[in-house]
Every structure is written in C-alpha cells, then in structure tokens.
Write a protein that holds these residues in place. Structure first.
Motif, PDB file in Angstrom:
ATOM      1  N   THR A 156       3.500   6.895  -8.908  1.00 39.60           N
ATOM      2  CA  THR A 156       3.473   6.482  -7.533  1.00 39.60           C
ATOM      3  C   THR A 156       4.250   6.180  -7.070  1.00 39.60           C
ATOM      4  N   ASN A 159       6.974   8.945  -6.212  1.00 38.72           N
ATOM      5  CA  ASN A 159       6.061   9.491  -4.236  1.00 38.72           C
ATOM      6  C   ASN A 159       6.602   8.636  -3.736  1.00 38.72           C
ATOM      7  N   GLY A 201       0.745  11.021  -4.709  1.00 38.35           N
ATOM      8  CA  GLY A 201       1.191  10.265  -5.981  1.00 38.35           C
ATOM      9  C   GLY A 201      -0.083  10.107  -6.369  1.00 38.35           C
TER      10      GLY A 201
END
Lengths: 275, 257
Positions: A156, A159, A201
């Motif tokens: 995460t 991204n 993500g």
C-alpha cells in the motif's frame, strides 16, 4: 475502376440479433470465468479417477466433504475468526501504508529513510517474519496481525507513493494557486488524484492479507481457517483441505467483489476505456 | 488610477539551468495594472512568460525586485492572498473526480465558504458562462470549450481583484476561442477586475488588451503599446495592423541570449 454497385447488399441484421450479440459481448468476463472453471472441473474429474482418493479426491467426494464442513458449528467460528483477522489486519496496514506512502512522497527527508527500510522489509522472506512473530509475540492474534502488517503495508505504501508522485504538475499548480493549507492540498488534490493507485494497492494488499492470514494461522495460531487446513493436512484429509480452500476462496472473492464495487462507485467520474 | 498589480524590476535567476550554470529566465520586468485594465504580455515561446506567471501566482518568489497585488506579496503573503488572484490556464485543469459545480466552487471551498453559499455562487457563475443545467456533469462529459468555460467560472467565483489568463484560449479552435474571448472580456468589464493576459498570439493581445507589453528573451519589457486611445480612432483597423507589425518586428529583432 472497380465498382461495388453490382454486389448484393448484405441482409439487414435484425435489432434482436444485434441486441443478443451486444449482450454476449457484455458477458465476456462471465463467459471466460465459466470456461476456466469448467476446464478445471473436467481436469479435476479426469485426474481424480486416476489417483487414489486420499491423495486426490474426485469432485463428488470433495463436494460431499464441503457440505459436511458447512454443517459444522465450528466452521462459522473459524470463518469469523479469519475474517476478523483479515479485515482488522487489512484496515491497520492500509491506513498505515497510505500515511507512510504520502509522507514518503511529500518529504524528501522521510523518503531518504523510508525507502531503504521498505526495501529491507520486502527483502526478508515471509517465513522469517512468521517465525520471528512466533518468537516475539506470545499473543496469537498479535502474531497474525504482525505478519499481515509487515507483509502488506509496503504494498500500500509503495502504491500510494507512486500515486502521489504521479499527480500532474498542471493540477498541482492550479490547486496551489487557490492557496490551500497543506491539509487542504491533500484533501482537494493529492489524495483524490492518487486514489486509483491507492485502490490498486489496496486490492493487492487485501488479496495478500487473506493468503497471509491463513498462512500465519496455520503456523502461528491454533484457530481460524488456516489452523483447520493445517489439521486436515496432518490427518491426510485432502478432501477436507479442498473443502476449506473452497471456503477461503468464497470469502476472499466476496471481499474482493465488495472492494471492486466500492472502487466502481468511487471512480464513476472516470471515462471507461472501451474496445 | 491606483495600481492593483505593481511589478517592479523583477528578476528571476535559477541556480542551475540545463547546462548546470545559473540561468536568467526573467531579466527585468516592470509594469502596473489598474482595476478594469487588461494588460497583455506577449513574447516568443521560452521568453520567460511561464516563470513570470509562477511569480505572479506566488508559486515562485522573484530573485530580485518586488511584486505587489492589492498591496500584498503573492509569495511572502501567500495565504493572505487567498481569493484575491485567480487564474485561467491554457488547459482547463479541472479536477476530473469533481463534477462541474464542485470544480467551479473549489476556490470558495478552499476559502471556507458554507456549502449552500458556494453552490449558489458557483451556479450563478456557471449560468453566466452559459453552462446552466450542466452542474452535475463530469469534466469528461464536456467539450474542450465547455471545460474552459467551467475554468473561467472557477476563476471568477471568488470575486478576485486580479485575474490571470495564461494562454487561456490557446488550445481552442479559432471560432470557439473568439467566442470565449468575447464572453470572458464581458465578465472582466462587468466585474472591473484587473486582468493580465499572457499570450504568444499577437492578434489575441490586440483584441483583448488595453495595453500590450512585449517581452524579449530573457524576459524584459522591450516595448509597450497603449491601445485605449488608438482603438477609438476611425482608422483603428489600419492602426491595429501597424501595431501588429511593430510588435512582430520587435519580437523578431530579439536575438536568443
């Protein structure tokens, strides 16, 4: 010079036929999924007939076992435990990952430290994290959450970092000319502009969360779908293993479907690419 | 007339240009703009217009000299300038995830206006630019000309003292650009806003400006052309052609330095 005038005109296609062709076109994804599932089932049935049942059960045996599992009270407790772990771990890792990614993109000083740290975390094998979690944490829930967090938050974060870095300068200049505060700049421009990257993500992270939670349950916890799968493995119950896997697939597909629906709703402003 | 915009001996030097040496983008620019006045800044591509725009917006501070807009420095008094200066850029720069009314109202939202108030004002400005009924549409559902109209409404909605048009009609077809220029000028005249029009199009500068400043390269004012008086003359068409030739010759005579 050739002429097409002598050629007969093609018969007009009726509106019903055109509508049917359009409907078939719109169902391509479903059709593709159905074909793949049918092929897998055919191969399964074929090999199931050649190999001993305890190693590779046939489809009817696996379905019977799946139905058995569904009738057990413990099944729903295990599914609930895994679900809570996945969603809880995902929520914590997603929130932290987004914050981490935004800070990385907006502060060179933070990025200087954060990037090598993420590289280091991602370079450590997943099994090492599980075993370290077992040594470091006595509490089973903490072990699973730690493992999910450490494996999914970098996805995460990276991204989000890419999303923030990809914000077009023209939109930055326009928004900046309105003189927002830093929080305003994040709210009006950076976060919405980075959201497509963040969502991609999150979907990847959720998919990893499910797999990792089950892996961690199998090794570091005594409850949940992962622990049940580990038990079937120890009992050479291949049909049971397949039954629990099907349950896991259903759970993960439902969660991914939910996220996809949220994503579609969120991105209604996007012009869809159509071929 | 009192100057709303006061630019005095502004210079901008970037520490490191393409060759690694210091690069002077703006050498020496001085001009003022009063309320209701439209000053067009004309010059070749790469003459430093964009750098000047960034300094006027307050995104880049000048290396030397001063810029005052309504008595404030756009860069040093960055937050105090909120709502006083608005810009329309070459591309519409609408936020694609916001619908038309939310795009038009964003300046008021940043300034902290209440939702009902900002929607009412944005709706009124959208109606003025001919987009009544399109409030809920998303940018990708509009044509290029319509999107630029939303950008114009977004600029006017905060009732700014100064409006900056940076090649605002440059990417539109001639017919749409002409109509949009006329509509935009009507709004500027109506609101008595001081306007700075940055353009490389000499015809556009002569159509819009009360004064045209011609920039050399690096940016410095090499000639100024007052148009208010000569526009009133019966031989305006001939005069305009003469001014156009002068501007063209001035720009052409500039060597790349």
């Amino acid at each position: 010079m050739s002429s097409d005038a002598s050629k007969p005109l093609a018969a007009p296609v009726s509106a019903d036929v055109r509508r049917y062709v359009r409907w078939i076109g719109s169902q391509r994804d479903t059709l593709g999924t159905a074909i793949v599932i049918a092929a897998v089932l055919l191969a399964w049935q074929f090999f199931g007939g050649l190999i001993p049942k305890y190693i590779f059960p046939t489809i009817p045996t696996a379905i019977a076992k799946f139905q058995d599992i569904l009738t057990l009270d413990g099944t729903y407790v295990a599914v609930g435990q895994t679900l809570i772990r996945i969603l809880g771990g995902f929520a914590v890792s997603a929130s932290f990952g987004i914050l981490f990614g935004v800070l990385m993109a907006m502060s060179n000083g933070f990025n200087f430290i954060a990037r090598p740290l993420i590289r280091l975390i991602m370079g450590v094998p997943a099994l090492t994290w599980v075993l370290l979690g077992v040594i470091w944490f006595k509490n089973m829930e903490l072990r699973v959450w730690f493992f999910m967090f450490i494996v999914t938050f970098p996805i995460t974060a990276l991204n989000t970092y890419d999303g923030v870095r990809a914000v077009p300068f023209e939109l930055y200049q326009m928004t900046k000319s309105l003189r927002p505060t830093t929080a305003g700049l994040l709210r009006y421009l950076i976060i919405p502009a980075a959201t497509p990257f963040i969502f991609s993500g999150l979907r990847l992270s959720l998919s990893f969360s499910g797999r990792i939670a089950v892996f961690a349950e199998a090794i570091a916890a005594g409850t949940g779908i992962g622990a049940e799968m580990m038990l079937t493995n120890q009992l050479f119950d291949t049909a049971g293993l397949i039954g629990w896997t099907l349950i896991l697939i259903v759970v993960l597909s439902l969660m991914d479907g939910l996220l996809e629906r949220i994503e579609r709703r969120w991105f209604k402003w996007r012009r869809e690419m159509k071929d | 007339m009192v100057a709303v915009v006061d630019v005095q001996s502004v210079r901008k030097v970037f520490e490191s240009g393409l060759d690694g040496n210091p690069f002077t983008a703006v050498k020496d620019v001085t001009f003022t703009v009063a309320a209701g006045e439209v000053v067009c800044i004309c010059g070749k591509t790469g003459c430093g217009k964009s750098t000047l725009v960034n300094m006027l917006l307050g995104i880049d501070p000048p290396s030397e000299g001063t810029i005052r807009i309504d008595g404030l420095s756009p860069s040093a008094d960055f937050m105090k300038m909120r709502g006083k200066l608005a810009a329309v850029f070459q591309t519409d720069r609408l936020l694609p995830w916001r619908n038309v009314i939310d795009n038009a109202a964003i300046g008021l939202e940043v300034a902290g206006a209440a939702k009902d108030d900002r929607y009412a004002q944005a709706k009124a400005w959208l109606a003025k630019v001919g987009l009544g009924g399109w409030e809920q549409a998303y940018p990708h559902q509009l044509s290029g000309g319509m999107r630029q109209r939303v950008a114009i409404a977004r600029a006017f909605v905060t009732n700014p003292k100064v409006i900056l048009l940076d090649e605002a009609f440059g990417h539109l077809d001639e017919v749409t650009a002409h109509k949009l220029r006329q509509d935009c000028m009507a709004l500027i005249n109506e609101s008595q806003t001081a306007a700075i029009v940055v353009t490389h199009n000499i015809t556009e500068a002569l159509e819009l400006g009360t004064r045209v400043l011609v920039l050399g390269r690096p940016a410095r004012v090499i000639s100024t052309h007052e148009l208010v008086e000569i526009r009133k003359r019966p031989d305006w068409a001939i005069q305009r052609d003469q001014v156009r030739s002068d501007i063209f010759r001035n720009i052409e005579s500039e060597s790349f330095g």
